[in-house]
Structures are given as structure tokens and as C-alpha cells.
Write a protein that holds these residues in place. Structure first.
Motif, mmCIF file in Angstrom:
data_model
loop_
_atom_site.group_PDB
_atom_site.id
_atom_site.type_symbol
_atom_site.label_atom_id
_atom_site.label_comp_id
_atom_site.label_asym_id
_atom_site.label_seq_id
_atom_site.Cartn_x
_atom_site.Cartn_y
_atom_site.Cartn_z
ATOM 1 N N UNK A 40 0.868 -1.181 0.000
ATOM 2 C CA UNK A 40 0.000 0.000 0.000
ATOM 3 C C UNK A 40 0.903 1.229 0.000
ATOM 4 N N UNK A 41 0.293 2.397 -0.113
ATOM 5 C CA UNK A 41 1.087 3.624 -0.077
ATOM 6 C C UNK A 41 1.840 3.708 1.244
ATOM 7 N N UNK A 42 3.126 4.003 1.159
ATOM 8 C CA UNK A 42 3.947 4.063 2.368
ATOM 9 C C UNK A 42 3.931 5.473 2.930
ATOM 10 N N UNK A 43 3.292 5.634 4.078
ATOM 11 C CA UNK A 43 3.147 6.961 4.667
ATOM 12 C C UNK A 43 4.470 7.503 5.210
ATOM 13 N N UNK A 44 5.379 6.615 5.559
ATOM 14 C CA UNK A 44 6.638 7.071 6.153
ATOM 15 C C UNK A 44 7.458 7.914 5.184
ATOM 16 N N UNK A 45 7.615 7.441 3.957
ATOM 17 C CA UNK A 45 8.433 8.202 3.010
ATOM 18 C C UNK A 45 7.741 9.510 2.639
ATOM 19 N N UNK A 46 6.401 9.527 2.689
ATOM 20 C CA UNK A 46 5.674 10.775 2.440
ATOM 21 C C UNK A 46 5.969 11.764 3.563
ATOM 22 N N UNK A 47 5.952 11.284 4.814
ATOM 23 C CA UNK A 47 6.300 12.136 5.959
ATOM 24 C C UNK A 47 7.713 12.692 5.799
ATOM 25 N N UNK A 48 8.658 11.822 5.454
ATOM 26 C CA UNK A 48 10.056 12.242 5.314
ATOM 27 C C UNK A 48 10.188 13.313 4.237
ATOM 28 N N UNK A 49 9.557 13.094 3.084
ATOM 29 C CA UNK A 49 9.658 14.041 1.983
ATOM 30 C C UNK A 49 9.023 15.383 2.337
ATOM 31 N N UNK A 51 8.181 16.694 5.446
ATOM 32 C CA UNK A 51 8.846 17.375 6.563
ATOM 33 C C UNK A 51 10.184 17.945 6.117
ATOM 34 N N UNK A 52 10.916 17.199 5.304
ATOM 35 C CA UNK A 52 12.212 17.680 4.815
ATOM 36 C C UNK A 52 12.040 18.930 3.962
ATOM 37 N N UNK A 53 11.058 18.898 3.069
ATOM 38 C CA UNK A 53 10.828 20.042 2.188
ATOM 39 C C UNK A 53 10.399 21.277 2.970
ATOM 40 N N UNK A 118 13.424 14.738 14.989
ATOM 41 C CA UNK A 118 13.436 13.847 16.155
ATOM 42 C C UNK A 118 12.021 13.625 16.680
ATOM 43 N N UNK A 119 11.229 14.690 16.736
ATOM 44 C CA UNK A 119 9.839 14.560 17.182
ATOM 45 C C UNK A 119 9.038 13.656 16.243
ATOM 46 N N UNK A 120 9.274 13.790 14.942
ATOM 47 C CA UNK A 120 8.579 12.944 13.967
ATOM 48 C C UNK A 120 8.968 11.478 14.158
ATOM 49 N N UNK A 121 10.255 11.228 14.344
ATOM 50 C CA UNK A 121 10.737 9.852 14.532
ATOM 51 C C UNK A 121 10.132 9.225 15.793
ATOM 52 N N UNK A 122 10.123 9.991 16.883
ATOM 53 C CA UNK A 122 9.664 9.441 18.165
ATOM 54 C C UNK A 122 8.142 9.387 18.270
ATOM 55 N N UNK A 123 7.449 10.442 17.820
ATOM 56 C CA UNK A 123 6.011 10.531 18.044
ATOM 57 C C UNK A 123 5.163 9.982 16.903
ATOM 58 N N UNK A 124 5.656 10.095 15.665
ATOM 59 C CA UNK A 124 4.888 9.618 14.506
ATOM 60 C C UNK A 124 5.343 8.221 14.087
ATOM 61 N N UNK A 125 6.658 8.066 13.836
ATOM 62 C CA UNK A 125 7.168 6.763 13.418
ATOM 63 C C UNK A 125 7.277 5.790 14.593
ATOM 64 N N UNK A 126 7.443 6.338 15.802
ATOM 65 C CA UNK A 126 7.639 5.543 17.023
ATOM 66 C C UNK A 126 8.826 4.582 16.856
ATOM 67 N N UNK A 127 9.928 5.149 16.416
ATOM 68 C CA UNK A 127 11.145 4.370 16.197
ATOM 69 C C UNK A 127 12.286 4.941 17.029
#
Length: 284
Positions: A40-49, A51-53, A118-127
Motif C-alpha cells: 500500500x502507499x507508504x506513509x513514512x516516506x511521504x512524511x520524510x519528503x 517534513x524535509x521540504x 526527532x519529534x517525527x521519529x519518536x512521536x509519529x514513526x515511534x522508532x
């Protein structure tokens, strides 16, 4: 002759490392993309793209001088009068205005290159942050490769430092006539180090490791595009060098799963650039 032989061995090892990283990263990516749970569509790479932009836009428009005026206007528009007054007073405070402006820029870098990812990694990705390069990795095992990279870069830095465009740009903290290096120049270099932690985490951590399971080895080139673009406005030779450096640091980050070597190499080269520029300006 022995030194040449050592250099050839290190070069051969570098090509071996690239091949090993390619095979391993591609295998992990293929396994992920063919798994049943991820068709399915991968939401993680969308978040990365996204947030980075967005982060790069904010750094460009409120981080660079006089971007603080835009931030002051924004605070006023949403009713944060105390924040706008604090920022206005800080930027207009008597003293070393140049150092205040650089400190402001570093603060924006820290927020958008470090805090928000860091907030995205911890709170959204939970990694774990260690999965994004915040660990030491195999520094002892691969120190020779990092040393070779540094030794290759230093002569290039000295050659570039002879150009007028380079000397106009560096160092970012411009020493006044008869001003000593201590304390302001070294205060700036300390802040500069923090900036490189942010840069390496954002590009070789958040973007690279945030996209490697979807893009595999090619996540390096996905990361290099914006990394090259942040060098626009700098000397052309440095911008082209950033492409090669970004690829090399990306490979090493994928291998060691650490951004620490990149921070050390990047900062060492930056200090060399500053002192080379000062040397050609006749400071020494």
C-alpha cells in the motif's frame, strides 16, 4: 611506495564497501517492498519528503538574514507579542551583532534539522533514534576510510581557498581588523559544530535512513539532491564537491548506520576551510 600501496588498498576497500552496501541495502529494501503488510502507499516516506521540504523552506526564509523579520511578523500576526518583542530585542541588542545573527541562524538550524525530525521519529514513526544514525557504529573498524576521505578533501579545500569567491564567503564569522581569534571566533566555531550535527542528522540520518527501506541504495541519491541545493549561492566548485561528498557520506552512513563519522569529517573540513580563507586573506 608503501604509502602508495596503502592508499591503493584503502581505495580498493572503498569500492568493496560500496558494493557491500549496495547488496545489503537493496536486499533489505526488496524484502520490505515485497512483504504482504506493505503493499500500500507508504506513509513514512511521504512524511520524510514533506517534513524535509517544509524544513528547508523555513530555514531558507526565516533562518537566513534578515529572515528573523519574517518570524517577528508571524509572531505578531498570531498574537505572540512577547515572543516578537524578545526576538526583536535580541537581534537589536548592542554588542556583537554579527554573532547574534549567526546564533539565530544556528537556532533555526537546530529546530528544523534536529528537533522537528526527532519529534517525527519518536512521536509519529515511534522508532529509535539509533536507527537514524545517532550511534557510534564501526568507527574503529573503518577509521582508515574516513582518514582517506579527509586527506583527499584537505588539498581540494586549500586549492578552492585561493579563489576570490571562496574568500568572500568564508569564514562566516568575519573578523574585524586586529580582532583576535579568541573569544568570538571560537564561540562561532563551537556553534558551527552544532550546525553540522543538525546537517548530518537531517540528510544522512532522517532523509537517508527514513527512505532506505523504500528506495534501497538509491536513497543516497534521493538525499543528495536537496543536499546539493542547500549549497546554492556558495562557490560553484564547493557545490559540485557537495554532490560527491554527499554520496560518499551517504554510503558510509548506510554501512555503519552512524552519522558520527560524517559529523567529524564535515566539521574538520569546515574548520580547514575557515583557516585556509583566513590564511589567504593575510590574517596569519
Amino acid at each position: 611506495m608503501q604509502r602508495l600501496s596503502y592508499f591503493c588498498r584503502m581505495l580498493r576497500r572503498l569500492f568493496d564497501i560500496i558494493q557491500q552496501v549496495f547488496v545489503k541495502t537493496e536486499a533489505e529494501s526488496i524484502a520490505y517492498r515485497t512483504s504482504i503488510s506493505n503493499k500500500r502507499a507508504d506513509r513514512k516516506i511521504i512524511w520524510v519528503a514533506v517534513i524535509s521540504t517544509v524544513s528547508l523552506v523555513f530555514i531558507e526564509y526565516i533562518g537566513k538574514y534578515p529572515g528573523y523579520a519574517n518570524l517577528i511578523a508571524f509572531f505578531k500576526s498570531i498574537g505572540f507579542e512577547s515572543a516578537s518583542e524578545f526576538l526583536s530585542e535580541y537581534m537589536e541588542r548592542k554588542g556583537n551583532v554579527q554573532l547574534h545573527c549567526l546564533a539565530y541562524w544556528i537556532s533555526i538550524i537546530v529546530i528544523f534539522y534536529l528537533v522537528i525530525p526527532i519529534l517525527i521519529i519518536k512521536l509519529v514513526f515511534r522508532e529509535k533514534l539509533s536507527d537514524y544514525g545517532l550511534r557510534f557504529g564501526n568507527l574503529k573498524k573503518d577509521y582508515g576510510i574516513y582518514l582517506i576521505m579527509l586527506l583527499v578533501m584537505l588539498p581540494l579545500v586549500f586549492a578552492m581557498s585561493t579563489t576570490h569567491s571562496f574568500q568572500l564567503r568564508y569564514p562566516f564569522y568575519e573578523l574585524k581588523p586586529d580582532e583576535s581569534l579568541f573569544p568570538n571566533f571560537w564561540i562561532w566555531e563551537s556553534m558551527y559544530f552544532i550546525q553540522f550535527i543538525g546537517v548530518e542528522f537531517f540528510f544522512r540520518g532522517f532523509i537517508l535512513h527514513g527512505s532506505r527501506r523504500q528506495l534501497g541504495f538509491y536513497s543516497i541519491f534521493f538525499m543528495v539532491i536537496p543536499y546539493c541545493m542547500i549549497h546554492f549561492g556558495k562557490p560553484m566548485s564547493e557545490t559540485f564537491s557537495a554532490i560527491l561528498a554527499g554520496i560518499a557520506l551517504g554510503v558510509l552512513s548506510l554501512k555503519s548506520r552512524s552519522i558520527i563519522p560524517g559529523i567529524l569529517i564535515h566539521y574538520s573540513v569546515a574548520i580547514a576551510m575557515d583557516f585556509a580563507a583566513l590564511y589567504h586573506k593575510g590574517y596569519f
